[in-house]
Scaffold this active site. Structure first.
Site, mmCIF file in Angstrom:
data_model
loop_
_atom_site.group_PDB
_atom_site.id
_atom_site.type_symbol
_atom_site.label_atom_id
_atom_site.label_comp_id
_atom_site.label_asym_id
_atom_site.label_seq_id
_atom_site.Cartn_x
_atom_site.Cartn_y
_atom_site.Cartn_z
ATOM 1 N N ASP A 44 -5.894 -13.052 0.450
ATOM 2 C CA ASP A 44 -6.386 -11.718 0.813
ATOM 3 C C ASP A 44 -7.904 -11.776 1.019
ATOM 4 O OD1 ASP A 44 -6.274 -9.011 1.420
ATOM 5 O OD2 ASP A 44 -6.271 -8.350 -0.674
ATOM 6 N N HIS B 14 0.857 -1.190 0.000
ATOM 7 C CA HIS B 14 0.000 0.000 0.000
ATOM 8 C C HIS B 14 0.893 1.239 0.000
ATOM 9 C CE1 HIS B 14 -4.039 -1.677 0.262
ATOM 10 N NE2 HIS B 14 -3.515 -2.633 1.009
ATOM 11 N N ALA C 298 -11.921 -4.749 -2.561
ATOM 12 C CA ALA C 298 -11.813 -4.852 -1.098
ATOM 13 C C ALA C 298 -11.527 -6.294 -0.704
ATOM 14 C CB ALA C 298 -13.106 -4.370 -0.446
#
Length: 375
Positions: A260, A181, A295
């Protein structure tokens, strides 16, 4: 009492007809003789990065929910996993560390992964921007001390103030420092690697894109021999061609499949929540309601394995990426991640179509999954 599981045994670099002999919780031997049937036997999957599944989440610090999430993924072949949180207030990070430490001690999970909150606002993706902040050695020190080994990995953007000191601290304390990120330049990323980072969090996703005049974090991580690159193999986060390219560029000893996954894995389409944000899941894809950002995923490791093979990777390479490499990234290669004598008896028996037939963890058979969720 010993048991022999026969089929096509996937070992490091090879697939051989034979059997795995298990004695209690340990692999006694692996033989290349006595093959019967077309089952494919792979090491239990190791997931470095998972937020939940089966309607249960790791992100709220609830140990009952965490145990249920782990059990869901175990049924899909994940015998070792980290419980990943998203960016959160320190108080939640503290309480989750305390709540999950007994689960780590009991072997339910292999540790806690904090994906944030020390991340880039520009590349926060589905992370809640309200909780993002600069790295804090005070917070990290307290969490590592409290966890007493439970905190296993922390994702940090290396360009943030104090990030390099945080990476150095984690590396000294035996905690995996991951870079992700991030809007870092190529040079800033390499500085994070030099400080001791050893994992790239979901390579490509949540990162400054590569450019031929500014390679950025993607190229820096792919080209760093000490970095294991996480790859979300769901056909959504990455095109299969990019998955194959990254696997070839890094090599199977530096590429790791991850899910994830969020709590929506294995669940119907609908409304969910991640880090205090509304998430809509439609046709396997999870997106933030507020801006449409991806997401997390609805992936399971068996589906990731099938995706990797479908993308053109051979069984031995996909197995290394799903088990051997992530186990080594966590410092657990002396316990799990391969079908070798003396390691823990964690294995997955796959049908010829690579769907899960049976899962063994520590020498005990688990119930088969009700369905191959996450496909």
């Amino acid at each position: 009492m010993t048991e022999k599981i026969s089929g096509r045994v996937v070992r490091p670099g090879a697939v051989v007809p034979g059997y795995v002999e298990v004695d209690g919780p340990t692999i006694l031997s692996v033989s290349e003789h006595g093959h019967t049937g077309d089952d494919i036997i792979v090491p239990g999957f190791v997931d470095l990065h998972c937020h939940g599944g089966g309607g249960h989440t790791f992100t709220q610090g609830d140990p009952v929910d965490a145990r249920a999430a782990a059990e869901f993924h175990q049924a899909h072949g994940t015998t070792t996993m980290l419980a990943s949180l998203v960016s959160s207030p320190y108080e939640l990070m503290r309480d989750a560390t305390a709540a999950y430490a007994p689960l780590v001690a009991a072997g339910v999970i292999a540790g806690v992964h904090f994906e944030g909150p020390y991340l880039s606002h520009a590349r926060c993706g589905a992370q809640n921007p309200s909780f993002l902040r600069d790295p804090s050695l005070e917070e990290l020190s307290a969490l590592v001390e409290l966890g007493a080994g439970a905190v296993r990995m922390v994702t940090i953007a290396p360009e943030l103030p104090g990030a390099l000191a945080a990476v150095e601290f984690l590396a000294r304390r035996g905690v995996v420092a991951a870079l992700g990120h991030t809007d870092a330049t190529y040079e800033e990323t390499l500085a994070g690697v030099a400080a001791g980072a050893s994992v790239g969090t979901h390579l490509f996703n949540g990162m400054r894109p590569a450019h031929h005049r500014e390679p950025g974090p993607i190229v820096a991580l792919l080209d760093s021999p000490s970095i294991v690159c996480e790859l979300v193999a769901d056909g959504i986060h990455l095109h299969d061609g990019m998955l194959r390219f990254a696997a070839h560029a890094a090599g199977p000893d530096r590429a790791a499949l991850i899910t994830d996954a969020m709590d929506a894995a294995g669940m119907p389409d609908g409304e969910y929540e991640l880090g205090g944000q509304a998430v809509a899941v439609a046709d396997r894809v999870a997106r933030l309601v507020r801006d449409g950002s991806i997401a997390g995923s609805t992936l399971t490791m068996d589906a990731a394995f099938r995706q990797a093979v479908g993308a053109g990777l051979d069984l031995a390479t996909a197995s290394a990426m799903a088990s051997t490499t992530p186990a080594r990234a966590l410092g657990l290669s002396d316990q799990v991640g391969a079908l070798e004598a003396g390691l823990r008896a964690d294995l997955v028996v796959l049908n010829p179509d690579l769907t899960v037939k049976r899962v063994m963890r520590s020498g005990a058979w688990l119930s088969p999954p009700a369905a191959s969720g996450g496909e």
